[in-house]
Write an enzyme that holds these catalytic residues in place. Structure first.
Site, PDB file in Angstrom:
ATOM      1  N   GLY A  51       0.831  -1.200   0.000  1.00 27.49           N
ATOM      2  CA  GLY A  51       0.000   0.000   0.000  1.00 27.49           C
ATOM      3  C   GLY A  51       0.864   1.248   0.000  1.00 27.49           C
ATOM      4  O   GLY A  51       1.937   1.298  -0.620  1.00 27.49           O
ATOM      5  N   SER A  52       0.426   2.271   0.747  1.00 22.97           N
ATOM      6  CA  SER A  52       1.072   3.588   0.679  1.00 22.97           C
ATOM      7  C   SER A  52       2.483   3.638   1.238  1.00 22.97           C
ATOM      8  O   SER A  52       3.165   4.654   1.083  1.00 22.97           O
ATOM      9  CB  SER A  52       0.206   4.625   1.401  1.00 22.97           C
ATOM     10  N   ILE A  53       2.946   2.569   1.868  1.00 27.18           N
ATOM     11  CA  ILE A  53       4.366   2.501   2.253  1.00 27.18           C
ATOM     12  C   ILE A  53       5.229   2.724   1.014  1.00 27.18           C
ATOM     13  O   ILE A  53       6.293   3.352   1.075  1.00 27.18           O
ATOM     14  CB  ILE A  53       4.693   1.126   2.881  1.00 27.18           C
ATOM     15  N   PHE A  54       4.757   2.242  -0.131  1.00 29.85           N
ATOM     16  CA  PHE A  54       5.534   2.325  -1.368  1.00 29.85           C
ATOM     17  C   PHE A  54       5.624   3.761  -1.892  1.00 29.85           C
ATOM     18  O   PHE A  54       6.446   4.048  -2.764  1.00 29.85           O
ATOM     19  CB  PHE A  54       4.921   1.416  -2.430  1.00 29.85           C
ATOM     20  N   LYS A  55       4.806   4.666  -1.364  1.00 29.24           N
ATOM     21  CA  LYS A  55       4.905   6.072  -1.778  1.00 29.24           C
ATOM     22  C   LYS A  55       6.260   6.672  -1.424  1.00 29.24           C
ATOM     23  O   LYS A  55       6.663   7.689  -2.011  1.00 29.24           O
ATOM     24  CB  LYS A  55       3.788   6.894  -1.128  1.00 29.24           C
TER      25      LYS A  55
END
Length: 577
Positions: A302-306
């Site tokens: 999820g948004s960890i990859f941002k």
């Protein structure tokens, strides 16, 4: 020749053939195939000795796993009194043993009647002390011995990380042929099947048990009088010990927090930022046996990859500098599920605006369709994070043998599809990374962009305590620029300090935290992957921590509560030192 004579000749021939067959079979058994009988390759000499031998194993001879302070974590030593069954009828000896142990003689007699093999009275039930052991040994009674026995631990403590051992004859034949041929190991020698037990098995595998033995006749009475022999391997350097990086106190903190929070499918990873050593790792669910370590397996972040998309955008300054983004829209241009208004790049990160990072990724991919791959690799998400390299004649020794490598693209055509690019940029679609690699990424950012491999062990020690070998720090070939790391540090801190930041619930902890949340949808499932990854203290980073729940629902706060609990307890633990 009449019929009767023919019958006599045939019968005699059959009888003679039978005798010859039996004689041949006896020759085969007694002289020819004594060490490799039948298709099962049975050693008849060995089996014959075993039938006449009673033994008690004091130590299996397998090497030990130690924590960073040198304490045993894979096994434990227990004080025990070992009784041999030939004591039956030795009334005087039974009375003396009972008196030394503070038990009734009838209880000792009953125990002896119930056992045909040597058995132990252990500390677990009977509270054997070192004083009791000294008293027993001073009696010098045949068949009564007080000794510390080593036994594998069977507990949840770091279970998925430490791994399990068991018999695997085919693996022994394949991996340890030389030792098998020399008789150092047998096909029944236990090997490491998972975790660190598997990783360090070439060093930990037993080269001989320590045991008490005696020989018996057909009736079970001892041969050679009442003499019990003590047998131990003659090599003074083995078994070895592996000194791991695990901090037992911090490991207990992680396990207690994860279980208390209600995480049933997930876990936590804690690293020492300064030297990139693993301090603790928890994986749930826990099952005795071959439990999968979720922390080295791939999952949607999820948004960890941002963080990856942000790093690329930071080094392409003109893309995000001075811009505002309409975060009332989603990555598909339609109304967002959680509208956030108009945000700049910094607020987009702290409040986790999907629209911003989807747009930036598509713009960057127009000029470089490998840019997401490049920055994912620089941050260590798509390469092996655990320590690996040449160790003696093992060219690719891995401290985390079960570690999976992260992936980004499932279909090569996705690179040309704007929606697929946007989904990838926010950690959905086909993005899969391990919690270990995410913790490693956070530690690298905290160090200013210097990426290193994670160590789970620092040394292998001989039995006498001298060092057999050490594991040096391994830097990863790629990393991010110090300027980029500094900007990421500011963004990660903003996730906590922004009044609308997704990590604002962690604002009042005794250690300041910098980090990023992430929620990854799982198709038709009504649960999602919920992450929080970061480091603390934010101004002088000491720990990198990831907590993840793979069965998260909007109704619970498992990850944030576990993260806060861990930070609070580590702060208290540090202050008490």
């Amino acid at each position: 020749m009449n019929n009767n004579q023919k019958r006599i000749v045939i019968a005699g021939s059959l009888f003679l053939a039978g005798l010859l067959f039996l004689a041949g079979r006896l020759i085969q058994i007694q002289l020819v195939s004594t060490e490799s009988f039948s298709k099962h390759k049975i050693n008849l000499i060995d089996q014959s000795v075993r039938q006449r031998t009673h033994s008690f194993t004091i130590n299996e001879g397998r090497g030990l796993l130690l924590d960073r302070n040198g304490e045993m974590i894979s096994a434990e030593l227990r004080p025990a009194v070992i009784l041999f069954p030939f004591l039956k009828g030795e009334e005087g000896a039974i009375d003396e043993v009972a008196n030394a142990l503070g038990k009734s003689p009838s209880l000792i007699r009953r125990s002896l009647e119930e056992h045909e093999e040597p058995f132990v009275i252990s500390d677990e039930k009977d509270h054997i002390t070192s004083e009791t052991m000294d008293k027993i040994n001073k009696l010098k009674l045949p068949g009564v011995y007080a000794h510390y026995i080593a036994r594998n631990k069977h507990s949840e403590f770091a279970s998925a990380l430490l791994g399990v051992t068991g018999q695997a004859p085919e693996v022994v034949k394949k991996n340890y042929k030389d030792k098998l041929d020399k008789g150092i190991v047998s096909i029944n020698t236990k090997i490491g099947k998972t975790g660190l037990q598997q990783a360090f098995d070439p060093f930990l595998i037993s080269e001989g048990e320590t045991k008490l033995i005696y020989h018996v006749d057909r009736s079970g009475s001892p041969l050679f009088g009442l003499d019990v022999k003590y047998l131990a391997p003659s090599n003074p350097f083995y078994p070895v010990s592996v000194k791991t990086t695990i901090d037992s106190e911090l490991q207990h903190i992680l396990e207690d927090a994860v279980d208390k929070s209600g995480i049933k499918n997930g876990g936590a990873v804690l690293l020492d930022v300064s030297n990139n050593e693993l301090l603790g790792m928890v994986s749930r669910p826990y099952h005795t046996g071959l439990s999968k370590n979720q922390m080295v397996a791939r999952h949607a972040p999820g948004s960890i990859f941002k963080v990856v998309t942000a790093a690329a955008a930071i080094e392409n300054k003109d893309l995000q500098k001075g811009r505002n983004f309409d975060c009332d829209l989603g990555i598909d241009g339609k109304s967002a599920k959680h509208p956030l208004g108009t945000l700049d790049f910094t607020a987009s990160f702290s409040q986790s605006c999907n629209r911003t990072f989807g747009m930036l990724a598509n713009e960057m991919m127009e000029t470089n369709d490998k840019i997401i791959d490049d920055y994912a690799e620089k941050l260590g998400l798509t390469i092996r994070s655990g320590w690996h390299g040449q160790v003696y004649h093992y060219p690719e020794f891995k401290q985390f043998p079960e570690e999976e490598q992260g992936t980004i693209w499932g279909d090569r055509y996705d690179r040309n599809q704007p929606l697929a690019v946007s989904q990838t940029a926010i950690g959905q679609k086909n993005v899969q990374v391990t919690p270990l690699s995410v913790a490693n990424m956070m530690a690298g950012i905290a160090r200013g962009g210097k990426m290193e491999e994670v160590k789970a062990a620092t040394k292998i020690l001989y039995k006498n305590g001298n060092t057999l070998l050490s594991f040096p720090n391994h830097k990863q070939e790629k990393g991010i620029e110090p300027y980029t790391a500094q900007k990421l540090q500011m963004l990660l801190r903003g996730v906590i300090t922004d009044p609308k930041g997704t990590g604002r619930a962690l604002q009042k902890l005794p250690y300041t935290v910098a980090g990023k949340s992430g929620t990854a949808e799982k198709g038709d499932s009504n649960t999602s992957n919920k992450w929080f990854a970061g480091y603390f203290p934010a101004d002088q980073p000491k720990y990198a921590l990831v907590v993840v729940d793979f069965d998260y629902t909007d109704a619970n706060t498992t990850v944030i509560s576990a993260y806060a609990d861990i930070v609070n307890k580590i702060y208290k633990n540090d202050k008490e030192k």
